[in-house]
Design an enzyme around this catalytic site. Structure first.
Site, mmCIF file in Angstrom:
data_model
loop_
_atom_site.group_PDB
_atom_site.id
_atom_site.type_symbol
_atom_site.label_atom_id
_atom_site.label_comp_id
_atom_site.label_asym_id
_atom_site.label_seq_id
_atom_site.Cartn_x
_atom_site.Cartn_y
_atom_site.Cartn_z
ATOM 1 N N GLN A 100 10.649 -33.257 -9.197
ATOM 2 C CA GLN A 100 11.857 -32.549 -8.792
ATOM 3 C C GLN A 100 11.544 -31.399 -7.857
ATOM 4 O O GLN A 100 10.410 -30.921 -7.779
ATOM 5 C CB GLN A 100 12.579 -31.980 -10.026
ATOM 6 N N HIS A 102 14.024 -27.769 -6.604
ATOM 7 C CA HIS A 102 15.316 -27.104 -6.757
ATOM 8 C C HIS A 102 15.616 -26.251 -5.530
ATOM 9 O O HIS A 102 14.703 -25.670 -4.926
ATOM 10 C CB HIS A 102 15.320 -26.217 -7.996
ATOM 11 N N GLU A 119 12.622 -21.021 -12.064
ATOM 12 C CA GLU A 119 12.452 -21.128 -13.510
ATOM 13 C C GLU A 119 11.037 -20.739 -13.937
ATOM 14 O O GLU A 119 10.119 -20.634 -13.121
ATOM 15 C CB GLU A 119 12.762 -22.552 -13.978
ATOM 16 N N HIS A 177 7.662 -30.206 -8.500
ATOM 17 C CA HIS A 177 7.061 -30.081 -9.828
ATOM 18 C C HIS A 177 7.521 -31.215 -10.741
ATOM 19 O O HIS A 177 8.515 -31.887 -10.477
ATOM 20 C CB HIS A 177 7.429 -28.734 -10.471
ATOM 21 N N ARG A 197 16.071 -34.758 -7.637
ATOM 22 C CA ARG A 197 15.017 -35.628 -8.145
ATOM 23 C C ARG A 197 14.507 -36.481 -6.989
ATOM 24 O O ARG A 197 15.245 -37.282 -6.429
ATOM 25 C CB ARG A 197 15.553 -36.503 -9.279
#
Length: 207
Positions: A100, A102, A119, A177, A197
């Protein structure tokens, strides 16, 4: 007067989920394919509900409306208003998660009218030889990535890191990641459910 609040967890079945939220964290999960337990959430349609005290059954957003900066801090309330800025969850990666990336705040705002997604991971449990994937293992351009994607061999481009209990990883928006199999981790992220994704290990779901 406010008091320490607990919230009802929200469980989500995933193709890669398992039963370790029960065996490692002693959670009463509804099946043996639970991949995520959302502990504190302000994501639309998944807002957390208080589980204790006189505020029981009130939503997180409702109590922010009442207590404002007394609950989240004045500067946080001034910036985010009634939206709690963090999503806190536990993840059980019984199998490897998809690869993925983001978006950052600017991209997410423009494309999705949402916050971006940076995150942090704290490893709660890791089976022997467990790994995560963070970033590329060499300089890689778009054409090369698409070539490996077409071949189904993206893994050979990814930086692989061995993990153990207690490890902490920072995943800024824009960094590719994936969480490897056999890992339970706590994830603290921006309030966002926007995920790109880019590769799912050539697997498909039941549909």
């Amino acid at each position: 007067m406010l008091y320490p609040l607990t919230f009802q967890p929200q469980f989500f079945e995933k193709l890669w989920g398992g039963h370790r939220l029960r065996t490692v964290l002693q959670k009463e999960i509804p099946s043996s394919h639970i991949g995520e337990s959302w502990e504190i959430s302000s994501v639309e349609d998944y807002v957390s509900i208080v589980n204790n005290g006189f505020l029981k059954n009130n939503s997180l957003n409702e109590i922010i409306q009442v207590y404002l900066g007394d609950l989240v801090g004045e500067s946080v309330y001034e910036h985010y208003g009634e939206e709690f800025p963090l999503l806190v969850k536990f993840i059980d990666a019984n199998d490897v998660l998809s690869v993925q990336v983001h978006p950052d705040d600017d991209t997410a705002k423009m494309q999705h009218h949402a916050y971006g997604k940076t995150e942090m991971w704290y490893v709660v449990h890791a089976e022997p030889d467990s790994v995560i994937y963070i970033g590329f293992n060499k300089d890689t351009n778009r054409d090369e990535f698409l070539y490996y994607l077409e071949k189904g061999t993206v893994e050979s481009l990814l930086n692989k890191v061995s993990v153990k209990k207690g490890d902490v990883f920072f995943i800024p928006s824009g960094r590719i990641h994936a969480i490897g199999a056999g890992i339970v981790l706590a994830e603290i992220q921006q309030t966002s459910d926007v995920t790109y994704r880019v590769f799912d290990w050539n697997r498909v779901d039941k549909n």
